[in-house]
Design a protein around this motif. Sequence first.
Motif, short mmCIF file in Angstrom:
data_model
loop_
_atom_site.label_atom_id
_atom_site.label_comp_id
_atom_site.label_asym_id
_atom_site.label_seq_id
_atom_site.Cartn_x
_atom_site.Cartn_y
_atom_site.Cartn_z
N PRO A 31 7.71 3.90 -0.50
CA PRO A 31 8.93 3.17 -0.90
C PRO A 31 8.66 2.42 -2.21
N THR A 32 9.67 2.31 -3.06
CA THR A 32 9.46 1.63 -4.34
C THR A 32 10.79 1.15 -4.92
N ARG A 33 10.68 0.23 -5.87
CA ARG A 33 11.81 -0.17 -6.68
C ARG A 33 11.33 -1.02 -7.85
N ASN A 34 11.76 -0.65 -9.04
CA ASN A 34 11.54 -1.42 -10.27
C ASN A 34 10.07 -1.61 -10.62
N ARG A 35 9.23 -0.64 -10.24
CA ARG A 35 7.83 -0.70 -10.63
C ARG A 35 7.36 0.71 -11.03
N PRO A 36 7.94 1.25 -12.10
CA PRO A 36 7.68 2.67 -12.45
C PRO A 36 6.22 2.97 -12.72
N ASP A 37 5.51 2.09 -13.40
CA ASP A 37 4.11 2.38 -13.72
C ASP A 37 3.23 2.29 -12.49
N GLU A 53 2.83 16.90 1.14
CA GLU A 53 3.97 16.60 0.28
C GLU A 53 4.06 15.09 0.10
N VAL A 54 4.72 14.68 -0.97
CA VAL A 54 4.89 13.26 -1.27
C VAL A 54 6.39 12.99 -1.39
N VAL A 55 6.87 12.02 -0.61
CA VAL A 55 8.27 11.61 -0.64
C VAL A 55 8.33 10.17 -1.13
N VAL A 56 8.95 9.97 -2.29
CA VAL A 56 9.14 8.63 -2.82
C VAL A 56 10.60 8.23 -2.58
N VAL A 57 10.79 7.09 -1.93
CA VAL A 57 12.14 6.58 -1.69
C VAL A 57 12.36 5.40 -2.63
N ILE A 58 13.25 5.58 -3.61
CA ILE A 58 13.59 4.51 -4.55
C ILE A 58 14.68 3.67 -3.89
N ASP A 59 14.33 2.44 -3.57
CA ASP A 59 15.17 1.61 -2.70
C ASP A 59 16.24 0.86 -3.49
N GLY A 60 17.19 1.60 -4.05
CA GLY A 60 18.27 1.00 -4.83
C GLY A 60 18.27 1.53 -6.26
N THR A 117 8.98 14.88 -3.83
CA THR A 117 10.42 14.73 -3.62
C THR A 117 10.79 13.27 -3.86
N VAL A 118 11.84 13.05 -4.65
CA VAL A 118 12.29 11.69 -4.95
C VAL A 118 13.68 11.49 -4.35
N ILE A 119 13.82 10.48 -3.53
CA ILE A 119 15.11 10.12 -2.93
C ILE A 119 15.54 8.79 -3.54
N ALA A 120 16.62 8.81 -4.29
CA ALA A 120 17.12 7.60 -4.95
C ALA A 120 18.32 7.07 -4.18
N LEU A 121 18.19 5.89 -3.62
CA LEU A 121 19.26 5.28 -2.83
C LEU A 121 20.22 4.50 -3.71
N ASN A 171 11.54 4.43 6.93
CA ASN A 171 12.12 5.22 8.02
C ASN A 171 12.91 6.41 7.48
N LEU A 172 13.59 6.24 6.34
CA LEU A 172 14.29 7.37 5.74
C LEU A 172 13.29 8.42 5.27
N GLY A 173 12.17 7.98 4.69
CA GLY A 173 11.16 8.93 4.28
C GLY A 173 10.61 9.71 5.46
N VAL A 174 10.41 9.04 6.59
CA VAL A 174 9.96 9.73 7.80
C VAL A 174 11.00 10.75 8.26
N GLU A 175 12.25 10.35 8.22
CA GLU A 175 13.34 11.24 8.64
C GLU A 175 13.37 12.52 7.82
N ARG A 176 13.12 12.39 6.51
CA ARG A 176 13.19 13.55 5.61
C ARG A 176 11.88 14.34 5.56
N ALA A 177 10.84 13.85 6.18
CA ALA A 177 9.52 14.46 6.06
C ALA A 177 9.47 15.85 6.71
N LYS A 178 8.77 16.76 6.05
CA LYS A 178 8.52 18.09 6.61
C LYS A 178 7.25 18.12 7.44
#
Length: 310
Positions: free
Chosen positions: A13-19, A37-44, A62-66, A77-84
Amino acid sequence: MTSPQEMVTVVIPTRNRPDMVARAVESALAQTYAPLEVVVVIDGPDPATEERLRAFGDPRLTVIALEQNRGAAGARNLGVERAKGAWIAFLDDDDEWMPGKIALQMAARPPGVRYPIMSCRCKVVTARGDFEWPRRLCTPRDRIGDYLFVRHGLFKGETFAPTTTLLAPKALLQRQPIPKSAFDDWEWLISCGQIESCALVTVPEVLAIHYTESDRITLSTCHNIDMALNWAETVRPKLSPRAYASLLLQATGGEQAARTPAVRKRILKSALRDGAPTPMALTTFLMHSLMPVGLRRRLRQAIFSAPGAA
């Protein structure tokens, strides 16, 4: 060949810390373990992070932008839901892993444990020096709550299992999602400790770098002592009496926010009334009461700092 059931999904999970998140993603994609696989959830909304992650061009990412913020628990939890993958590894966006982290944890899963939660030792980077935590490993014989809070020594770092070290079956996270809580990582582990055939296991190698100088709030950095103590009361039914007393006396009682006489009286009263303090927990609490925070930290650094630390 590795079976599909052995695939690992890394959730960040992440937000506003690109580096920072780019560093975390690089360490996840550099793992020697496959399939992964790597799932990054951008929280907003966060265009800068979206752009930074697009540069990777790795099909495993995979990047999920909320559109709206859900908080760290909701994002995980969303990342877990989308996990393969059948296995989930969590990585905080401001931490990083050594390349062999996932491979060693998957190889060390104990037989006969349905829901193993695999952790590892960390290089913990602080403003006062670097440490290798935990000093004491957790095994399937340990009750999770007792391991987390019942220390055998005076200084923190003896037990440690931050979210960024954890790898667990997806089935466990579907049964027990990360709770929305003031201290969601602690509460999730405590709750998992109530599940039959669930165990926390620490791999002895140092496999992660955990940076403490970020804005994350933990029991060790929380300045709202009422919030911490009220939370402790809510999880009391899930802890043994000695774990509850140790949470109050050792984990919470040592912080600057707990050093007023009224708060210390409240902590001690609750520990004696509702818990079963160990002699070490009471001794630690006495040390907290008498020794200035700065002196205690310098002493811990002198004794336990990692080799080569400043």
